[in-house]
Design a protein around this motif. Structure first.
Motif, PDB file in Angstrom:
ATOM      1  N   SER A 148      13.199   3.269  -2.446  1.00 25.62           N
ATOM      2  CA  SER A 148      13.445   4.601  -1.877  1.00 25.62           C
ATOM      3  C   SER A 148      12.604   4.874  -0.633  1.00 25.62           C
ATOM      4  O   SER A 148      12.737   5.936  -0.025  1.00 25.62           O
ATOM      5  CB  SER A 148      13.171   5.678  -2.931  1.00 25.62           C
ATOM      6  N   MET A 149      11.739   3.934  -0.281  1.00 25.18           N
ATOM      7  CA  MET A 149      10.869   4.116   0.875  1.00 25.18           C
ATOM      8  C   MET A 149      11.456   3.411   2.096  1.00 25.18           C
ATOM      9  O   MET A 149      12.236   2.477   1.978  1.00 25.18           O
ATOM     10  CB  MET A 149       9.473   3.556   0.590  1.00 25.18           C
ATOM     11  N   SER A 150      11.066   3.886   3.254  1.00 22.39           N
ATOM     12  CA  SER A 150      11.461   3.230   4.500  1.00 22.39           C
ATOM     13  C   SER A 150      10.270   3.221   5.453  1.00 22.39           C
ATOM     14  O   SER A 150       9.853   4.281   5.922  1.00 22.39           O
ATOM     15  CB  SER A 150      12.636   3.953   5.141  1.00 22.39           C
ATOM     16  N   PRO A 151       9.676   2.062   5.706  1.00 23.40           N
ATOM     17  CA  PRO A 151      10.026   0.752   5.139  1.00 23.40           C
ATOM     18  C   PRO A 151       9.682   0.685   3.657  1.00 23.40           C
ATOM     19  O   PRO A 151       8.938   1.522   3.144  1.00 23.40           O
ATOM     20  CB  PRO A 151       9.169  -0.207   5.963  1.00 23.40           C
ATOM     21  N   SER A 152      10.218  -0.323   2.983  1.00 22.14           N
ATOM     22  CA  SER A 152      10.141  -0.377   1.519  1.00 22.14           C
ATOM     23  C   SER A 152       8.904  -1.091   1.002  1.00 22.14           C
ATOM     24  O   SER A 152       8.853  -1.447  -0.160  1.00 22.14           O
ATOM     25  CB  SER A 152      11.391  -1.067   0.975  1.00 22.14           C
ATOM     26  N   VAL A 153       7.904  -1.295   1.844  1.00 22.56           N
ATOM     27  CA  VAL A 153       6.701  -2.007   1.419  1.00 22.56           C
ATOM     28  C   VAL A 153       5.839  -1.105   0.543  1.00 22.56           C
ATOM     29  O   VAL A 153       5.627   0.074   0.855  1.00 22.56           O
ATOM     30  CB  VAL A 153       5.889  -2.477   2.644  1.00 22.56           C
ATOM     31  N   ILE A 154       5.361  -1.654  -0.574  1.00 21.48           N
ATOM     32  CA  ILE A 154       4.418  -0.928  -1.422  1.00 21.48           C
ATOM     33  C   ILE A 154       3.160  -1.761  -1.588  1.00 21.48           C
ATOM     34  O   ILE A 154       3.192  -2.983  -1.529  1.00 21.48           O
ATOM     35  CB  ILE A 154       5.016  -0.576  -2.799  1.00 21.48           C
ATOM     36  N   THR A 155       2.046  -1.062  -1.781  1.00 25.75           N
ATOM     37  CA  THR A 155       0.763  -1.695  -2.076  1.00 25.75           C
ATOM     38  C   THR A 155       0.183  -1.037  -3.312  1.00 25.75           C
ATOM     39  O   THR A 155       0.556   0.103  -3.647  1.00 25.75           O
ATOM     40  CB  THR A 155      -0.221  -1.528  -0.910  1.00 25.75           C
ATOM     41  N   PRO A 156      -0.709  -1.712  -4.035  1.00 26.47           N
ATOM     42  CA  PRO A 156      -1.316  -1.095  -5.215  1.00 26.47           C
ATOM     43  C   PRO A 156      -1.965   0.246  -4.920  1.00 26.47           C
ATOM     44  O   PRO A 156      -1.786   1.203  -5.689  1.00 26.47           O
ATOM     45  CB  PRO A 156      -2.335  -2.141  -5.663  1.00 26.47           C
TER      46      PRO A 156
END
Length: 433
Positions: free
Chosen positions: A305-313
């Motif tokens: 659901s994010m843009s960009p779709s990168v997630i971090t801890p």
């Protein structure tokens, strides 16, 4: 707190021998649930819903014993599978609109093939008929009930079930083969059609003929007669006392709209100590499995659901589902381990594969452990491993196309695995007196 030494999973460059996507069971929680379901409702499978197909297997066994399997001209079709062709074509052509067919393995293939004006054959039927046809789906239970043996030959219950079936449907003589009886004529015509089907590599039972209409009517999954139902109900209670107890407890609520989780909650106060231990272990393990599943799929949702779709801890450490999971996983793990230890199953998995989730950790560390665990599960999947759902990207990880979760997963809901209570309920509902 922060756990020292934890890093994001490192994925190597693409390795061609690692095949497939591995889209099932990303947390590896399924096998223990399967073993618990085997304890609760042995012999049953979640995809079973039409238990009158046990009688179809009995009829097939009788017909196939008079047919040489070497007649198979395509070199792969067994007499049992060819009988499925004939039976499913008869079902597909039946016109009993007031009794619509549902839940019959292979029936959709039969309808599509009929719509093309073709006959069922090895090329037009299921790709894995020995597994996904009705013989494959129901063989474990048919074998346990004694209808057939592992080679599909007659078991000790087969002829008793067939006599009940022929009595209910005015087919006397089918079992005895008494000359001149209607049952003997039906058996002879089915046998001849089966031989021709094997030789000609497609179903040869006339689809709108008398015998096809007889099969469609006398083996319709929803229309079992009283004698046949009685034989199958007795077989259900013969082998496993705890399964029999469960069936007796459920008998009056088999048509209930309760979820399997609600059914377990309703059953617990009434169950014997031995049955209660199994129900409690299922409930405890499914709660642990749901927390794991929700936390991982939350990562899939957030990334997608994010843009960009990168997630971090650190970037998702305040997400409420993950905060809750970090708080509840250790105690849920302990409870599941305690309940499974009482039964003597699933302990190696809880003490090994799922051991990291027994330790209290901060949400950001849980994210790392979830991703590492998922990668280990995917790597271990046969035959040569599967690709993880996440891949490294710009200092974090991103969800791969096809694995995004549109909605945020919820902790409320039924069990994430079928524990076969619905399958048993279908049996009881379909074969009630």
């Amino acid at each position: 707190m922060t756990l020292a030494g934890l890093t994001l999973p490192h994925l190597s460059e693409f390795d061609p021998p690692v095949a497939g996507e591995g889209s099932l069971d990303p947390m590896g929680v399924g096998p223990v649930s399967e073993r618990l379901a085997d304890l609760l409702v042995p012999g049953f499978r979640a995809r079973m819903s039409q238990f009158r197909l046990l009688t179809a297997i009995a009829v097939a066994s009788a017909i196939c014993e008079d047919v040489d399997p070497d007649l198979s001209a395509d070199g792969r079709t067994t007499p049992q599978i060819a009988f499925e062709w004939m039976t499913l074509e008869a079902f597909a052509n039946q016109a009993a609109a007031d009794h619509p067919l549902r839940g019959v393995p292979g029936l959709q293939k039969a309808r599509v093939t009929r719509g093309r004006g073709e006959r069922l054959s090895a090329n037009s039927y299921l790709k894995g008929p020995k597994v996904f046809g009705f013989h494959g789906v129901y063989k474990p239970l048919a074998t346990e009930f004694g209808i057939i043996d592992t080679r599909f030959d007659a078991g000790p219950l087969r002829d008793e079930l067939l006599v009940a079936w022929e009595t209910d449907n005015d087919l006397e003589g089918f079992v005895s083969r008494q000359t001149g009886t209607y049952g003997q004529k039906v058996r002879e015509r089915l046998t001849n059609a089966l031989r021709k089907s094997l030789s000609n590599k497609h179903s040869e039972l006339p689809p709108t003929g008398e015998v096809a209409r007889c099969i469609a009517g006398t083996l319709h999954p929803d229309l079992a007669g009283p004698n046949e139902r009685a034989v199958l109900r007795t077989a259900l209670h013969a082998a496993y006392p705890l399964r029999s107890e469960l069936a007796h407890l459920m008998a009056d609520r088999a048509d209930s709209a309760l979820s399997e989780k609600d059914f377990v909650e309703w059953l617990l106060p009434q169950a014997s100590p031995d049955l209660r231990h199994i129900l409690q272990a299922i409930d405890a393990y499914e709660q642990f499995a749901r927390i794991l599943d929700v936390s991982f799929r939350t990562l899939c949702h957030v990334s997608g659901s994010m843009s960009p779709s990168v997630i971090t801890p650190d970037g998702v450490s305040n997400q409420p589902n993950l905060v809750r999971a970090a708080l509840e996983l250790p105690s849920s793990h302990r409870d599941a381990l305690r309940r499974l230890t009482e039964l003597g199953i699933g302990v190696p998995e809880l003490e090994g594969r799922f051991a990291p989730f027994a330790t209290a950790m901060a949400p950001r560390d849980l994210v790392v452990v979830l991703l590492q665990h998922h990668q280990a599960i995917q790597t271990a999947k046969p035959p040569l491993g599967k690709r993880p759902w996440f891949e490294p990207y710009k200092g974090g990880v991103t969800i791969r196309p096809g694995y995004k979760e549109r909605a945020l997963p919820a902790y409320d809901g039924s069990y994430i695995h079928p524990v076969r209570i619905f399958a048993l309920a279908s049996f009881l509902w379909g074969l009630e007196p």
